[in-house]
Design a protein around this motif. Structure first.
Motif, PDB file in Angstrom:
ATOM      1  N   GLU A 555      23.633  54.158  20.394  1.00 37.63           N
ATOM      2  CA  GLU A 555      23.998  54.978  19.237  1.00 37.63           C
ATOM      3  C   GLU A 555      24.729  54.120  18.234  1.00 37.63           C
ATOM      4  OE1 GLU A 555      25.625  59.265  19.308  1.00 37.63           O
ATOM      5  OE2 GLU A 555      27.418  58.038  19.004  1.00 37.63           O
ATOM      6  N   GLY A 556      24.381  54.276  16.972  1.00 34.87           N
ATOM      7  CA  GLY A 556      25.048  53.560  15.890  1.00 34.87           C
ATOM      8  C   GLY A 556      25.646  54.528  14.890  1.00 34.87           C
ATOM      9  N   THR A 557      26.677  54.067  14.184  1.00 36.39           N
ATOM     10  CA  THR A 557      27.321  54.876  13.150  1.00 36.39           C
ATOM     11  C   THR A 557      27.500  54.035  11.904  1.00 36.39           C
ATOM     12  OG1 THR A 557      28.528  56.179  14.801  1.00 36.39           O
ATOM     13  CG2 THR A 557      29.340  56.256  12.544  1.00 36.39           C
ATOM     14  N   TRP A 558      26.926  54.495  10.813  1.00 37.05           N
ATOM     15  CA  TRP A 558      27.093  53.882   9.495  1.00 37.05           C
ATOM     16  C   TRP A 558      27.867  54.832   8.592  1.00 37.05           C
ATOM     17  CZ3 TRP A 558      23.064  52.305  12.426  1.00 37.05           C
ATOM     18  CH2 TRP A 558      22.638  50.971  12.326  1.00 37.05           C
ATOM     19  N   GLY A 559      28.555  54.318   7.595  1.00 40.37           N
ATOM     20  CA  GLY A 559      29.031  55.151   6.511  1.00 40.37           C
ATOM     21  C   GLY A 559      27.838  55.750   5.784  1.00 40.37           C
ATOM     22  N   TYR A 560      27.991  56.958   5.257  1.00 34.08           N
ATOM     23  CA  TYR A 560      26.831  57.659   4.683  1.00 34.08           C
ATOM     24  C   TYR A 560      26.200  56.846   3.558  1.00 34.08           C
ATOM     25  CZ  TYR A 560      23.902  61.574   3.250  1.00 34.08           C
ATOM     26  OH  TYR A 560      22.825  62.368   2.966  1.00 34.08           O
ATOM     27  N   GLY A 596      31.060  48.448  19.870  1.00 36.40           N
ATOM     28  CA  GLY A 596      31.716  47.696  18.807  1.00 36.40           C
ATOM     29  C   GLY A 596      32.187  48.633  17.720  1.00 36.40           C
ATOM     30  N   TYR A 597      33.377  48.375  17.151  1.00 38.40           N
ATOM     31  CA  TYR A 597      33.971  49.277  16.167  1.00 38.40           C
ATOM     32  C   TYR A 597      34.484  48.488  14.969  1.00 38.40           C
ATOM     33  CZ  TYR A 597      34.043  52.446  20.181  1.00 38.40           C
ATOM     34  OH  TYR A 597      33.693  53.200  21.258  1.00 38.40           O
ATOM     35  N   ALA A 598      34.156  48.981  13.786  1.00 39.35           N
ATOM     36  CA  ALA A 598      34.777  48.514  12.551  1.00 39.35           C
ATOM     37  C   ALA A 598      35.631  49.653  12.012  1.00 39.35           C
ATOM     38  CB  ALA A 598      33.722  48.103  11.530  1.00 39.35           C
ATOM     39  N   PHE A 599      36.589  49.327  11.145  1.00 34.33           N
ATOM     40  CA  PHE A 599      37.563  50.333  10.726  1.00 34.33           C
ATOM     41  C   PHE A 599      37.600  50.395   9.209  1.00 34.33           C
ATOM     42  CE2 PHE A 599      38.840  48.167  14.594  1.00 34.33           C
ATOM     43  CZ  PHE A 599      38.898  49.216  15.496  1.00 34.33           C
ATOM     44  N   GLY A 622      39.534  43.551  11.967  1.00 37.08           N
ATOM     45  CA  GLY A 622      38.101  43.431  11.794  1.00 37.08           C
ATOM     46  C   GLY A 622      37.369  44.065  12.974  1.00 37.08           C
ATOM     47  N   ARG A 623      36.090  43.886  13.010  1.00 29.13           N
ATOM     48  CA  ARG A 623      35.283  44.514  14.046  1.00 29.13           C
ATOM     49  C   ARG A 623      35.733  44.073  15.444  1.00 29.13           C
ATOM     50  NH1 ARG A 623      30.654  47.291  14.115  1.00 29.13           N
ATOM     51  NH2 ARG A 623      29.386  47.228  16.005  1.00 29.13           N
ATOM     52  N   ILE A 624      35.846  45.048  16.353  1.00 30.63           N
ATOM     53  CA  ILE A 624      36.278  44.796  17.733  1.00 30.63           C
ATOM     54  C   ILE A 624      35.171  45.212  18.692  1.00 30.63           C
ATOM     55  CG2 ILE A 624      37.907  45.491  19.545  1.00 30.63           C
ATOM     56  CD1 ILE A 624      40.038  45.762  17.469  1.00 30.63           C
ATOM     57  N   GLY A 625      34.834  44.299  19.595  1.00 31.93           N
ATOM     58  CA  GLY A 625      33.867  44.609  20.639  1.00 31.93           C
ATOM     59  C   GLY A 625      34.579  45.047  21.908  1.00 31.93           C
ATOM     60  N   THR A 626      34.000  46.008  22.637  1.00 33.61           N
ATOM     61  CA  THR A 626      34.608  46.522  23.863  1.00 33.61           C
ATOM     62  C   THR A 626      33.564  46.559  24.976  1.00 33.61           C
ATOM     63  OG1 THR A 626      34.061  48.866  23.516  1.00 33.61           O
ATOM     64  CG2 THR A 626      36.054  48.027  22.441  1.00 33.61           C
ATOM     65  N   PHE A 627      34.073  46.526  26.206  1.00 37.21           N
ATOM     66  CA  PHE A 627      33.210  46.717  27.376  1.00 37.21           C
ATOM     67  C   PHE A 627      33.993  47.496  28.421  1.00 37.21           C
ATOM     68  CE2 PHE A 627      31.656  45.616  31.610  1.00 37.21           C
ATOM     69  CZ  PHE A 627      30.309  45.961  31.468  1.00 37.21           C
ATOM     70  N   THR A 628      33.486  48.689  28.768  1.00 40.40           N
ATOM     71  CA  THR A 628      34.104  49.514  29.806  1.00 40.40           C
ATOM     72  C   THR A 628      33.038  49.927  30.807  1.00 40.40           C
ATOM     73  OG1 THR A 628      33.764  51.540  28.514  1.00 40.40           O
ATOM     74  CG2 THR A 628      35.884  50.410  28.261  1.00 40.40           C
ATOM     75  N   ALA A 629      33.477  50.365  31.963  1.00 39.56           N
ATOM     76  CA  ALA A 629      32.577  50.861  32.998  1.00 39.56           C
ATOM     77  C   ALA A 629      33.161  52.120  33.609  1.00 39.56           C
ATOM     78  CB  ALA A 629      32.347  49.813  34.081  1.00 39.56           C
ATOM     79  N   GLN A 630      32.322  53.124  33.788  1.00 39.23           N
ATOM     80  CA  GLN A 630      32.725  54.371  34.429  1.00 39.23           C
ATOM     81  C   GLN A 630      32.084  54.448  35.809  1.00 39.23           C
ATOM     82  OE1 GLN A 630      31.642  57.659  31.895  1.00 39.23           O
ATOM     83  NE2 GLN A 630      32.646  56.789  30.105  1.00 39.23           N
ATOM     84  N   LEU A 656      44.565  54.110  16.888  1.00 43.42           N
ATOM     85  CA  LEU A 656      45.701  54.397  16.015  1.00 43.42           C
ATOM     86  C   LEU A 656      46.242  53.148  15.344  1.00 43.42           C
ATOM     87  CD1 LEU A 656      47.720  57.125  17.937  1.00 43.42           C
ATOM     88  CD2 LEU A 656      45.936  57.393  16.211  1.00 43.42           C
ATOM     89  N   GLU A 657      46.133  51.983  15.989  1.00 38.50           N
ATOM     90  CA  GLU A 657      46.617  50.754  15.379  1.00 38.50           C
ATOM     91  C   GLU A 657      45.542  49.671  15.341  1.00 38.50           C
ATOM     92  OE1 GLU A 657      49.961  49.819  17.887  1.00 38.50           O
ATOM     93  OE2 GLU A 657      48.729  48.663  19.293  1.00 38.50           O
ATOM     94  N   THR A 658      44.333  49.983  15.686  1.00 39.51           N
ATOM     95  CA  THR A 658      43.160  49.087  15.675  1.00 39.51           C
ATOM     96  C   THR A 658      43.415  47.814  16.482  1.00 39.51           C
ATOM     97  OG1 THR A 658      43.722  47.874  13.634  1.00 39.51           O
ATOM     98  CG2 THR A 658      42.552  49.966  13.391  1.00 39.51           C
ATOM     99  N   SER A 659      44.002  47.960  17.649  1.00 41.98           N
ATOM    100  CA  SER A 659      44.287  46.799  18.485  1.00 41.98           C
ATOM    101  C   SER A 659      43.391  46.798  19.721  1.00 41.98           C
ATOM    102  CB  SER A 659      45.767  46.800  18.913  1.00 41.98           C
ATOM    103  OG  SER A 659      46.055  47.941  19.694  1.00 41.98           O
ATOM    104  N   ARG A 660      43.210  45.608  20.301  1.00 40.17           N
ATOM    105  CA  ARG A 660      42.476  45.462  21.552  1.00 40.17           C
ATOM    106  C   ARG A 660      43.388  45.846  22.715  1.00 40.17           C
ATOM    107  NH1 ARG A 660      40.552  41.462  18.160  1.00 40.17           N
ATOM    108  NH2 ARG A 660      38.270  41.139  18.217  1.00 40.17           N
ATOM    109  N   VAL A 661      42.852  46.660  23.633  1.00 36.79           N
ATOM    110  CA  VAL A 661      43.658  47.120  24.765  1.00 36.79           C
ATOM    111  C   VAL A 661      42.827  47.036  26.045  1.00 36.79           C
ATOM    112  CG1 VAL A 661      45.098  48.681  23.396  1.00 36.79           C
ATOM    113  CG2 VAL A 661      42.964  49.527  24.410  1.00 36.79           C
TER     114      VAL A 661
END
Length: 817
Positions: A555-560, A596-599, A622-630, A656-661
């Protein structure tokens, strides 16, 4: 002498032994006999033996009356889940006949392989028991059905099943799932036998909707849910390679001599909520209604014991009226209805705190005919109506066209200037072809300094047996503070439901400024394409692994505007969800997720960074990439318990603060049934973020919840729900500089972001007597306690409490059935 003796023996057999059907009345679905001619049996209403040959039936869970001998018998069940297309290992026999006022079902479910799972339970709480579902498609439109469910003791659950596009409004139900929010008036009794269980059911025609025709043909499906093997069996051989489950039903043909009539039901309600809170400082005893220096229920905290406690009562008299206009239309009205909830919503944890959470509708006025307001993208969400002063709703059908209209005057204070908004919603949906539909929707919320109007159309076209395509186009117009904005919403979707391979491809756009004040659209100004593919493998009969599914989704999300201008993507997610179903009902899920998320700076306009030159607007990362597993594991429903556990782990983002966690979530649940009348439900959920740059824990939420229920009888139960919510939030920091961010307050001043913490225990007690839907007596008490140390249970201080009572009575002013 021989003939009288044979007659006596036959009479004795019919009185004490099993009722044997005539061979001509047996419909074995596996042999293709799925078109059932339902016998008409005249029932003696006087309760005794009838001279004219009519039958007398007592609803006691014993199928020993003459009427059951005359019934049509449905047999030949097939397995549907976890693997379709195989004969059911457990035999099921369903008998059906009708009289002038009702349709009757008798169920014999044989169980030679395991224990029957059954419990005395509250209405609609039979999903952990063995149970049988009766689906009646009374309009034979092949995409919607009434659902009546019974467990082995005859405990009822009921509602509707709809395969139209979108969530059922306010119910949090996906298309094709059972929505149990509606309650109908019908009768059932059941018992566990040496061979399995037996249930007797009477469904009045007055509880149903169906065409105004002399001769009726209805769709029917019977589904048996068997807990000891985690399986679902169906009467007709339903297969997974189909765009519709309902369309694979059988038929009840030639129903005649039915009487519905006009039904007028009055439902007066008296409620009183007495809210307690500490009296204001220096307020003394607080006058009449004050509880004085109470500390009970506060954990013995000295501070609470020294305070005065004040109670304010809020009695209210209201009521509802339901007018069943023949078999096709229902008019519902309400004046100052009771929209309280006797059980609070279970708290959800929002990992992405930018958007609102969806909670299901539970209020009785809205649930009847709720599926007729169904529209893609949840454009009708009745929980936006806070507390109407009065409301009116009309639902019905003209030919193949569904008509649904709702009008309400909402409570004062629910608009920007505190006024009462007027809400109007109209939905038309027409069927065409075998299962396809096309619909129109108009919605408005006007008054109190704001107006929002929305209108649009949608179509769902089913083709090729296992495909459907869906399209929607909507326009909203919103005026507030003298400014007007207009924005669109549109969607194109195609879906294939195959046995071994399926897909769902979707493109949705929501313009900047789009608003649905009567719906649930948490995010506007975006375009979201998505692609999902499913692959399934099935084990041989008796195999240890019964089914393996893998869902590959992107799934991707663009600004309109950015989507059409060719600008970069804002967010993307790619997931591979692996599901394994093992013999006996064990389930394991493993789902890695790459994102991946941009803000956008506009989303953080309230935040500032302190520099030597003074405060400057916060610049998000800037853009942050993430990797999680459920990972998750769930057990079968054992005779006394069922359990599940799961976790999410990996590198994520703090929005809330656009940080990597680093993220670590846990969840676990246990449903224990130590006796047939006691049910214990325990859940635990937690989430934790730890900032990767400095290893500081930035956010935690922990929610243990315990529910204890004692079901005295089918109508009477006691319940206690206790939920502890512990949350902590560190000050927001700039990911680049590590400095604490400044927050602009409502008065325009800037102040450093501060840590927050909340440790709250909420306990609710309820006594409930509900002999039938609409006739209830509730008596409840709840209180909230807080402490400084999370989950220590040492310094709990009561902050508020409330007593609640409700008396409601439903009676027929003019009845049919």
């Amino acid at each position: 002498m021989l003939l009288p003796a044979l007659a006596i023996l036959q009479l004795a057999a019919s009185a004490s032994g099993p009722v044997m059907p005539s061979p001509d009345s047996v419909y074995n679905a596996r042999e293709g006999h799925t078109s059932v001619r339902v016998p008409y049996v005249e029932v003696d209403a006087g309760g005794g033996s009838a001279r004219d040959g009519s039958a007398h039936v007592t609803i006691d869970g014993v199928l020993d009356e003459e009427a059951w001998r005359r019934a049509a018998v449905l047999t030949g069940f097939s397995q549907y889940q976890p693997v379709d297309g195989r004969p059911s290992p457990d035999s099921t026999e369903v008998r059906v006949w009708h009289d002038r006022d009702a349709i009757w079902f008798g169920i014999r479910a044989f169980e030679p392989h395991g224990d029957v799972r059954s419990q005395l339970a509250e209405r609609d709480k039979v999903d952990a028991d063995d149970n049988v579902e009766i689906h009646l498609d009374t309009y034979h439109e092949r995409n919607r059905a009434f659902v009546f469910i019974v467990n082995p003791l005859g405990v009822q659950a009921d509602g509707t099943k709809s395969e139209g596009g979108g969530w059922i409004p306010g119910a949090n139900i996906m298309p094709g799932q059972n929505d149990l929010s509606a309650d109908f008036h019908w009768e059932s009794r059941g018992r566990v036998t040496a061979e399995g269980f037996e249930v007797e059911i009477r469904i009045p025609f007055a509880a149903l909707r169906y065409p105004a025709k002399a001769v009726q043909d209805w769709g029917i499906q019977i589904q048996r849910n068997v807990q000891h093997r985690g399986a679902q069996d169906t009467w007709t051989p339903a297969v997974r390679a189909s765009a519709s489950f309902i369309a694979q039903q059988g038929r009840l043909v030639g129903l005649t001599g039915m009487h519905h009539g006009q039904v007028i039901q009055l439902n007066p309600e008296l409620t009183n909520t007495v809210n307690g809170a500490p009296a204001p400082a220096g307020g003394g005893a607080g006058g009449a209604g004050s509880g004085g220096a109470s500390g009970a229920g506060s954990g013995g905290a000295a501070a609470a014991a020294s305070r005065d406690w004040r109670y304010d009562a809020n009695p209210q008299l209201g009521g509802n009226v339901r007018w069943g206009i023949g078999s096709n239309w229902v008019l519902n009205g309400t004046v100052k209805p009771d929209f309280s909830q006797v059980e609070a919503d279970a708290t959800q944890i929002a990992a992405d705190e930018r958007f609102a959470l969806f909670y299901a509708e539970r209020r009785p006025f809205f649930v009847e005919g709720v599926d007729q307001f169904n529209a893609p993208n949840t454009l009708v969400y009745t929980r936006t109506l806070v507390h109407p002063e009065a409301a009116l709703k009309l639902t019905g059908k003209m030919g193949r066209t569904d008509v649904a209209v709702l009008s309400a005057l909402d409570a004062e204070g629910t608009t920007p200037d505190g006024g009462r908004p007027l809400v109007n919603i109209a939905r038309l949906r027409r069927g065409y072809g075998e299962q396809s539909t096309a619909g129109l929707l108009y919605s408005e919320r006007v008054g109190g300094g704001r107006s929002n109007r929305m209108g649009g159309a949608d179509v769902r076209h089913v083709f090729g047996g296992m495909y459907f395509a869906q399209a929607q186009a909507v326009l909203s117009r919103t005026t507030e503070d003298g400014a007007t904005r207009t924005a669109p919403l549109w969607q194109i979707l195609v879906d294939r439901t195959g046995r071994s391979w399926g897909f769902n491809y979707n493109l949705t756009g929501i313009g900047d400024g789009f608003a649905a004040d009567n719906g649930f659209v948490p995010r506007a100004g975006i375009v979201q394409p998505s692609a999902a593919n499913r692959f399934s493998l099935y084990g041989a009969p008796g195999a240890f692994v019964e089914r393996y599914n893998v869902f590959l989704r992107w799934e991707g999300t663009w600004g309109y505007d950015g989507f059409f201008d060719g600008r970069g993507i804002l967010e993307s997610q790619a997931m591979a969800m692996n599901q394994l179903t093992f013999r006996g009902g064990w389930n394991v899920t493993v789902a890695p997720n790459l994102a991946g998320y941009a803000f956008e700076a506009g989303d953080y306009a309230r935040l500032f960074t302190l520099t030597p030159a003074g405060p400057r607007p916060f610049v998000p990362s800037g853009r942050i990439g993430t990797f999680t597993a459920q990972l998750s594991l769930s057990t079968p429903q054992f005779s006394t318990f069922a359990a599940s556990a799961g976790m999410t782990v990996g590198n994520d983002v703090d929005f809330l603060e656009t940080s990597r966690v680093r993220r670590l979530d846990y969840n676990a649940s246990l449903d224990a049934r130590p006796t047939q009348q006691i049910r214990l439900g325990a859940t635990y959920r937690s989430t934790s973020f730890r900032r990767r740059s400095d290893d500081v824990r930035t956010a935690t939420t922990r929610i243990p919840r315990l529910k204890v229920e004692y079901q005295v009888t089918r109508a009477l139960f006691l319940r206690m729900v206790a939920q502890y919510t512990a949350t902590e939030r560190a000050p927001l920091k700039d990911p680049r500089s590590g400095q604490v961010l400044l927050v602009r307050r409502s008065d325009g001043t800037l102040s450093p972001s501060a840590p927050t913490a909340s440790n709250t225990l909420r306990a609710d007690w309820l006594f409930s007597y509900r002999p039938s839907p609409g006739t209830v007596f509730f008596l409840g008490y709840g209180n909230t306690l807080k402490e400084s140390d999370p989950l220590s249970f040492r310094g709990l201080d009561r902050t508020d409490d409330a007593f609640f009572v409700k008396v409601s009575w439903l009676f027929d002013a003019l009845g049919g059935g």
